[in-house]
Design a protein around this motif. Structure first.
Motif, mmCIF file in Angstrom:
data_model
loop_
_atom_site.group_PDB
_atom_site.id
_atom_site.type_symbol
_atom_site.label_atom_id
_atom_site.label_comp_id
_atom_site.label_asym_id
_atom_site.label_seq_id
_atom_site.Cartn_x
_atom_site.Cartn_y
_atom_site.Cartn_z
ATOM 1 N N ILE A 187 0.839 -1.205 0.000
ATOM 2 C CA ILE A 187 0.000 0.000 0.000
ATOM 3 C C ILE A 187 0.868 1.246 0.000
ATOM 4 C CG2 ILE A 187 -1.714 1.322 1.308
ATOM 5 C CD1 ILE A 187 -2.767 -1.443 2.345
ATOM 6 N N VAL A 188 1.931 1.227 0.800
ATOM 7 C CA VAL A 188 2.869 2.357 0.853
ATOM 8 C C VAL A 188 3.429 2.625 -0.538
ATOM 9 C CG1 VAL A 188 5.188 2.990 1.684
ATOM 10 C CG2 VAL A 188 3.472 2.154 3.294
ATOM 11 N N ASP A 189 3.815 1.567 -1.238
ATOM 12 C CA ASP A 189 4.371 1.703 -2.581
ATOM 13 C C ASP A 189 3.336 2.270 -3.558
ATOM 14 O OD1 ASP A 189 6.551 1.265 -4.488
ATOM 15 O OD2 ASP A 189 5.271 -0.327 -5.309
ATOM 16 N N LYS A 190 2.110 1.773 -3.492
ATOM 17 C CA LYS A 190 1.054 2.263 -4.390
ATOM 18 C C LYS A 190 0.720 3.729 -4.142
ATOM 19 C CE LYS A 190 -1.158 -2.153 -5.256
ATOM 20 N NZ LYS A 190 -2.323 -3.007 -5.067
ATOM 21 N N LYS A 191 0.925 4.188 -2.917
ATOM 22 C CA LYS A 191 0.635 5.581 -2.572
ATOM 23 C C LYS A 191 1.859 6.482 -2.779
ATOM 24 C CE LYS A 191 -3.413 4.986 0.032
ATOM 25 N NZ LYS A 191 -4.301 5.380 -1.032
ATOM 26 N N ASP A 192 2.909 5.937 -3.376
ATOM 27 C CA ASP A 192 4.156 6.674 -3.629
ATOM 28 C C ASP A 192 4.744 7.299 -2.369
ATOM 29 O OD1 ASP A 192 4.299 6.080 -6.362
ATOM 30 O OD2 ASP A 192 2.881 7.674 -6.834
ATOM 31 N N ILE A 193 4.583 6.602 -1.249
ATOM 32 C CA ILE A 193 5.239 7.004 -0.006
ATOM 33 C C ILE A 193 6.620 6.359 -0.034
ATOM 34 C CG2 ILE A 193 5.156 6.849 2.517
ATOM 35 C CD1 ILE A 193 2.083 6.584 2.254
ATOM 36 N N PRO A 194 7.670 7.131 0.238
ATOM 37 C CA PRO A 194 9.027 6.564 0.138
ATOM 38 C C PRO A 194 9.387 5.600 1.278
ATOM 39 C CG PRO A 194 9.136 8.883 0.748
ATOM 40 C CD PRO A 194 7.694 8.558 0.509
ATOM 41 N N GLY A 195 8.827 4.412 1.206
ATOM 42 C CA GLY A 195 9.186 3.335 2.112
ATOM 43 C C GLY A 195 8.815 3.559 3.564
ATOM 44 N N VAL A 196 9.458 2.775 4.419
ATOM 45 C CA VAL A 196 9.206 2.822 5.854
ATOM 46 C C VAL A 196 9.547 4.200 6.416
ATOM 47 C CG1 VAL A 196 9.858 1.828 8.089
ATOM 48 C CG2 VAL A 196 9.576 0.341 6.107
ATOM 49 N N THR A 197 10.620 4.787 5.913
ATOM 50 C CA THR A 197 11.025 6.113 6.378
ATOM 51 C C THR A 197 9.954 7.146 6.063
ATOM 52 O OG1 THR A 197 13.353 5.532 6.085
ATOM 53 C CG2 THR A 197 12.831 7.874 6.256
ATOM 54 N N GLY A 198 9.424 7.113 4.849
ATOM 55 C CA GLY A 198 8.376 8.046 4.456
ATOM 56 C C GLY A 198 7.101 7.842 5.253
ATOM 57 N N LEU A 199 6.748 6.588 5.508
ATOM 58 C CA LEU A 199 5.565 6.287 6.296
ATOM 59 C C LEU A 199 5.742 6.807 7.719
ATOM 60 C CD1 LEU A 199 2.781 4.973 6.554
ATOM 61 C CD2 LEU A 199 3.946 2.788 7.021
ATOM 62 N N ALA A 200 6.914 6.584 8.274
ATOM 63 C CA ALA A 200 7.198 7.078 9.629
ATOM 64 C C ALA A 200 7.076 8.598 9.686
ATOM 65 C CB ALA A 200 8.600 6.640 10.070
ATOM 66 N N GLU A 201 7.618 9.278 8.691
ATOM 67 C CA GLU A 201 7.537 10.742 8.655
ATOM 68 C C GLU A 201 6.093 11.202 8.579
ATOM 69 O OE1 GLU A 201 9.961 12.226 5.466
ATOM 70 O OE2 GLU A 201 11.802 11.459 6.376
ATOM 71 N N GLN A 215 9.493 8.002 14.598
ATOM 72 C CA GLN A 215 10.862 7.725 14.194
ATOM 73 C C GLN A 215 10.855 6.455 13.347
ATOM 74 O OE1 GLN A 215 13.342 7.428 17.645
ATOM 75 N NE2 GLN A 215 13.256 9.621 18.064
ATOM 76 N N GLN A 216 11.772 6.395 12.387
ATOM 77 C CA GLN A 216 11.843 5.246 11.486
ATOM 78 C C GLN A 216 12.069 3.957 12.264
ATOM 79 O OE1 GLN A 216 14.771 3.304 10.454
ATOM 80 N NE2 GLN A 216 13.484 2.100 9.083
ATOM 81 N N SER A 217 12.893 3.987 13.289
ATOM 82 C CA SER A 217 13.173 2.775 14.067
ATOM 83 C C SER A 217 11.910 2.266 14.770
ATOM 84 C CB SER A 217 14.287 3.022 15.084
ATOM 85 O OG SER A 217 13.921 4.065 15.978
ATOM 86 N N ASN A 218 11.086 3.191 15.269
ATOM 87 C CA ASN A 218 9.830 2.785 15.905
ATOM 88 C C ASN A 218 8.858 2.192 14.883
ATOM 89 O OD1 ASN A 218 10.779 3.677 18.358
ATOM 90 N ND2 ASN A 218 9.732 5.638 18.260
ATOM 91 N N LEU A 222 6.094 -2.484 12.391
ATOM 92 C CA LEU A 222 5.816 -3.323 11.221
ATOM 93 C C LEU A 222 6.279 -4.764 11.407
ATOM 94 C CD1 LEU A 222 6.602 -0.909 8.259
ATOM 95 C CD2 LEU A 222 4.365 -1.577 9.152
ATOM 96 N N ASN A 223 7.320 -4.945 12.200
ATOM 97 C CA ASN A 223 7.834 -6.292 12.455
ATOM 98 C C ASN A 223 7.160 -6.953 13.649
ATOM 99 O OD1 ASN A 223 9.783 -6.614 10.351
ATOM 100 N ND2 ASN A 223 11.004 -5.052 11.367
ATOM 101 N N ASN A 224 6.107 -6.275 14.173
ATOM 102 C CA ASN A 224 5.356 -6.790 15.320
ATOM 103 C C ASN A 224 6.248 -7.034 16.527
ATOM 104 O OD1 ASN A 224 2.510 -7.073 14.301
ATOM 105 N ND2 ASN A 224 3.604 -8.233 12.732
ATOM 106 N N HIS A 225 7.244 -6.160 16.699
ATOM 107 C CA HIS A 225 8.136 -6.246 17.850
ATOM 108 C C HIS A 225 7.755 -5.244 18.925
ATOM 109 C CE1 HIS A 225 11.644 -8.321 15.540
ATOM 110 N NE2 HIS A 225 10.489 -8.893 15.337
ATOM 111 N N SER A 226 6.680 -4.518 18.695
ATOM 112 C CA SER A 226 6.179 -3.596 19.705
ATOM 113 C C SER A 226 4.665 -3.551 19.604
ATOM 114 C CB SER A 226 6.771 -2.195 19.526
ATOM 115 O OG SER A 226 6.317 -1.611 18.330
#
Length: 86
Positions: free
Chosen positions: A21-35, A40-43, A48-52
């Motif tokens: 979905i991020v790709d289809k919306k032209d959001i620049p990856g995990v970093t863009g989604l975080a912004e 923060q990108q790390s959060n 996304l990895n279900n570690h939190s």
């Protein structure tokens, strides 16, 4: 207590579906989604990895940002399945 445990459900984010979905919306990856979400990108990566765990507010913000429905990005699994995959 085992009966209760067997009936417990867990919601997990579907990372690869979210990234599609991020790709289809032209959001620049995990970093863009975080912004876009003010995180923060790390959060975001941990989320996304279900570690939190995520809050209702974070989930609502993710749905709004991606303009999608809940069932597009989550899967519901039993607690036993969730533990065996980790």
């Amino acid at each position: 207590t085992n009966d209760i445990r067997r009936n417990t459900m867990n919601i997990k984010l579907r990372k690869f579906r979210i990234l599609e979905i991020v790709d289809k919306k032209d959001i620049p990856g995990v970093t863009g989604l975080a912004e876009k979400m003010g995180m923060q990108q790390s959060n975001m990566s941990q989320l996304l990895n279900n570690h939190s765990n995520f809050t209702k507010e974070t989930l609502e913000k993710l749905l709004t940002t991606l303009e999608c429905d809940l069932m597009d990005i989550v899967e519901i699994v039993s607690l036993d399945e969730s533990e065996s995959k980790d």
